[in-house]
Write an enzyme that holds these catalytic residues in place. Structure first.
Site, PDB file in Angstrom:
ATOM      1  CE  LYS A  80      -2.722   1.274  -4.118  1.00 42.41           C
ATOM      2  NZ  LYS A  80      -2.576   2.732  -3.934  1.00 42.41           N
ATOM      3  NE  ARG A 121       1.068   1.848  -9.688  1.00 44.74           N
ATOM      4  CZ  ARG A 121       1.371   1.538  -8.457  1.00 44.74           C
ATOM      5  NH1 ARG A 121       1.403   0.315  -8.062  1.00 44.74           N
ATOM      6  NH2 ARG A 121       1.604   2.472  -7.584  1.00 44.74           N
ATOM      7  NE  ARG A 164       3.168   6.978   2.165  1.00 43.34           N
ATOM      8  CZ  ARG A 164       2.707   6.412   1.061  1.00 43.34           C
ATOM      9  NH1 ARG A 164       1.898   5.368   1.136  1.00 43.34           N
ATOM     10  NH2 ARG A 164       3.021   6.905  -0.108  1.00 43.34           N
ATOM     11  NE  ARG A 220       6.506   5.319  -0.863  1.00 39.87           N
ATOM     12  CZ  ARG A 220       5.416   4.757  -1.374  1.00 39.87           C
ATOM     13  NH1 ARG A 220       4.669   3.962  -0.638  1.00 39.87           N
ATOM     14  NH2 ARG A 220       5.068   4.977  -2.619  1.00 39.87           N
ATOM     15  NE  ARG A 268       3.493   7.771  -5.793  1.00 36.31           N
ATOM     16  CZ  ARG A 268       3.531   7.831  -4.475  1.00 36.31           C
ATOM     17  NH1 ARG A 268       4.306   8.729  -3.871  1.00 36.31           N
ATOM     18  NH2 ARG A 268       2.831   7.016  -3.742  1.00 36.31           N
TER      19      ARG A 268
HETATM   20  P1  AP5 Z   1      -1.178   3.881   2.456  1.00 33.97           P
HETATM   21  O1  AP5 Z   1      -1.909   2.700   2.990  1.00 33.97           O
HETATM   22  O2  AP5 Z   1       0.295   3.912   2.595  1.00 33.97           O
HETATM   23  O3  AP5 Z   1      -1.640   4.166   0.937  1.00 33.97           O
HETATM   24  P2  AP5 Z   1      -1.401   3.366  -0.403  1.00 33.97           P
HETATM   25  O4  AP5 Z   1      -2.679   3.338  -1.154  1.00 33.97           O
HETATM   26  O5  AP5 Z   1      -0.756   2.047  -0.129  1.00 33.97           O
HETATM   27  O6  AP5 Z   1      -0.425   4.389  -1.115  1.00 33.97           O
HETATM   28  P3  AP5 Z   1       0.945   4.247  -1.888  1.00 33.97           P
HETATM   29  O7  AP5 Z   1       1.445   5.654  -2.048  1.00 33.97           O
HETATM   30  O8  AP5 Z   1       1.875   3.276  -1.219  1.00 33.97           O
HETATM   31  O9  AP5 Z   1       0.468   3.680  -3.236  1.00 33.97           O
HETATM   32  P4  AP5 Z   1       1.134   3.777  -4.578  1.00 33.97           P
HETATM   33  O10 AP5 Z   1       0.272   2.897  -5.357  1.00 33.97           O
HETATM   34  O11 AP5 Z   1       1.351   5.109  -5.161  1.00 33.97           O
HETATM   35  O12 AP5 Z   1       2.654   3.338  -4.279  1.00 33.97           O
HETATM   36  P5  AP5 Z   1       3.417   1.966  -4.520  1.00 33.97           P
HETATM   37  O13 AP5 Z   1       4.311   1.747  -3.369  1.00 33.97           O
HETATM   38  O14 AP5 Z   1       2.475   0.893  -4.921  1.00 33.97           O
HETATM   39  O15 AP5 Z   1      -1.812   5.190   3.153  1.00 33.97           O
HETATM   40  C1  AP5 Z   1      -1.327   6.489   2.851  1.00 33.97           C
HETATM   41  C2  AP5 Z   1      -1.268   7.325   4.165  1.00 33.97           C
HETATM   42  O16 AP5 Z   1      -2.594   7.547   4.627  1.00 33.97           O
HETATM   43  C3  AP5 Z   1      -0.515   6.652   5.318  1.00 33.97           C
HETATM   44  O17 AP5 Z   1       0.142   7.620   6.060  1.00 33.97           O
HETATM   45  C4  AP5 Z   1      -1.630   5.992   6.156  1.00 33.97           C
HETATM   46  O18 AP5 Z   1      -1.257   5.922   7.515  1.00 33.97           O
HETATM   47  C5  AP5 Z   1      -2.786   6.965   5.928  1.00 33.97           C
HETATM   48  N1  AP5 Z   1      -4.099   6.316   5.870  1.00 33.97           N
HETATM   49  C6  AP5 Z   1      -4.395   5.091   5.336  1.00 33.97           C
HETATM   50  N2  AP5 Z   1      -5.704   4.838   5.408  1.00 33.97           N
HETATM   51  C7  AP5 Z   1      -6.262   5.950   5.992  1.00 33.97           C
HETATM   52  C8  AP5 Z   1      -7.603   6.304   6.327  1.00 33.97           C
HETATM   53  N3  AP5 Z   1      -8.635   5.468   6.074  1.00 33.97           N
HETATM   54  N4  AP5 Z   1      -7.826   7.505   6.886  1.00 33.97           N
HETATM   55  C9  AP5 Z   1      -6.772   8.364   7.132  1.00 33.97           C
HETATM   56  N5  AP5 Z   1      -5.474   8.081   6.839  1.00 33.97           N
HETATM   57  C10 AP5 Z   1      -5.231   6.885   6.271  1.00 33.97           C
HETATM   58  O19 AP5 Z   1       4.272   2.332  -5.821  1.00 33.97           O
HETATM   59  C11 AP5 Z   1       5.376   3.190  -5.783  1.00 33.97           C
HETATM   60  C12 AP5 Z   1       6.063   3.212  -7.141  1.00 33.97           C
HETATM   61  O20 AP5 Z   1       6.531   1.903  -7.483  1.00 33.97           O
HETATM   62  C13 AP5 Z   1       5.161   3.616  -8.316  1.00 33.97           C
HETATM   63  O21 AP5 Z   1       5.073   5.021  -8.462  1.00 33.97           O
HETATM   64  C14 AP5 Z   1       5.910   2.951  -9.486  1.00 33.97           C
HETATM   65  O22 AP5 Z   1       7.037   3.693  -9.867  1.00 33.97           O
HETATM   66  C15 AP5 Z   1       6.377   1.644  -8.879  1.00 33.97           C
HETATM   67  N6  AP5 Z   1       5.408   0.533  -9.049  1.00 33.97           N
HETATM   68  C16 AP5 Z   1       4.744  -0.134  -8.074  1.00 33.97           C
HETATM   69  N7  AP5 Z   1       3.941  -1.078  -8.600  1.00 33.97           N
HETATM   70  C17 AP5 Z   1       4.098  -1.000  -9.941  1.00 33.97           C
HETATM   71  C18 AP5 Z   1       3.512  -1.696 -11.029  1.00 33.97           C
HETATM   72  N8  AP5 Z   1       2.591  -2.674 -10.845  1.00 33.97           N
HETATM   73  N9  AP5 Z   1       3.898  -1.355 -12.282  1.00 33.97           N
HETATM   74  C19 AP5 Z   1       4.828  -0.382 -12.511  1.00 33.97           C
HETATM   75  N10 AP5 Z   1       5.396   0.324 -11.518  1.00 33.97           N
HETATM   76  C20 AP5 Z   1       5.046   0.017 -10.244  1.00 33.97           C
END
Ligand code: AP5
Length: 212
Positions: free
Chosen positions: A14, A86, A121, A154, A165
């Site tokens: 994403k 979420r 990552r 991270r 997660r």
């Molecule tokens: P990447 O693009 O980084 O993936 P992502 O979907 O953004 O993954 P995240 O782990 O950041 O999502 P998340 O939702 O768990 O974490 P968030 O920060 O929102 O890609 C992943 C890897 O794959 C990278 O290395 C990239 O290079 C590679 N890649 C990408 N596309 C590819 C492809 N097509 N092919 C091959 N490789 C590829 O949340 C973290 C924490 O914050 C949560 O656990 C929670 O505690 C809190 N939080 C955040 N938002 C909320 C909310 N709304 N409510 C409550 N808590 C929240």
């Protein structure tokens, strides 16, 4: 105001696509995860509260997340909300605040793909650029292409936290798929494809000309 929501499990890609699309389509990319990590880094009160949930892979309480999101939005922008809402309650709160998404893009990947993507990552601690040690490698070994600083993993990317997660995603976030599908605004994307192919699909869905 125009709002796109990026929905999908951790590691679905994403953030990677949100950054690219924001640049091409003139959107502001708002990742609640990035905003929360910034608060943690700055050692604010909100950051301290959020960290205890994030380190375990649990969701941060709605009030904290909504507060931080709203403080980063204005009434006339074009936004990609990455990782928000979420839960159904976050989606309802969003609507009460007059924030209605035009489209919700669902990034579909199976758990093993997500875990593999996350375990390789690495991120730049300075500019936040995201790399993958197999699929989106930095030019020099584990150094950010732009800042030349050592890439890091991270805190919540350890395998046991990633599994939690994913479990939290299935339990609390996946119900949003039906919620937005019933509203007729959900579009599913096969996020197992390569990054360029996914971006082309997004541009096509949104009717944005591909000038890469
Ligand atoms: P990447 O693009 O980084 O993936 P992502 O979907 O953004 O993954 P995240 O782990 O950041 O999502 P998340 O939702 O768990 O974490 P968030 O920060 O929102 O890609 C992943 C890897 O794959 C990278 O290395 C990239 O290079 C590679 N890649 C990408 N596309 C590819 C492809 N097509 N092919 C091959 N490789 C590829 O949340 C973290 C924490 O914050 C949560 O656990 C929670 O505690 C809190 N939080 C955040 N938002 C909320 C909310 N709304 N409510 C409550 N808590 C929240």
């Amino acid at each position: 105001m125009e709002i796109l929501v990026f929905l999908g499990p951790p590691g679905a890609g994403k953030g990677t696509q949100a950054k690219r699309l924001a640049e091409i389509g003139g959107y502001t990319h708002l990742s609640t995860g990035d905003l929360l990590r910034e608060e943690v880094k700055r050692g604010t009160d909100l950051g301290r509260q959020a960290k205890s949930y994030m380190d375990k892979g649990e969701l941060v309480p709605d009030d904290l997340v909504i507060k931080i999101l709203i403080s980063n939005m204005s009434s006339d922008g074009k936004y990609i909300l990455d990782g928000f809402p979420r839960t159904i309650s976050q989606a309802e709160r969003m609507e009460e605040l007059g924030l209605r998404p035009e489209r919700v893009l669902l990034f579909n990947v199976p758990e093993e793909v997500a875990v593999e993507r996350i375990s390789y990552r690495r991120v730049c601690p300075k500019c936040g650029a995201v790399y993958h040690l197999k699929y989106m490698k930095p030019k020099e070994d584990e150094l950010c292409d732009r800042c030349k600083v050592k890439l890091i993993q991270r805190d919540d990317d350890r395998e046991e936290v990633v599994r939690n997660r994913y479990r939290v995603y299935l339990e609390k976030t996946a119900p949003l798929i039906k919620y937005y599908s019933d509203k007729g605004i959900l579009v599913e994307i096969d996020a197992t494809k390569g990054p360029d192919e996914i971006l082309s699909e997004l541009l096509k869905i949104l009717g944005i000309s591909d000038e890469r």
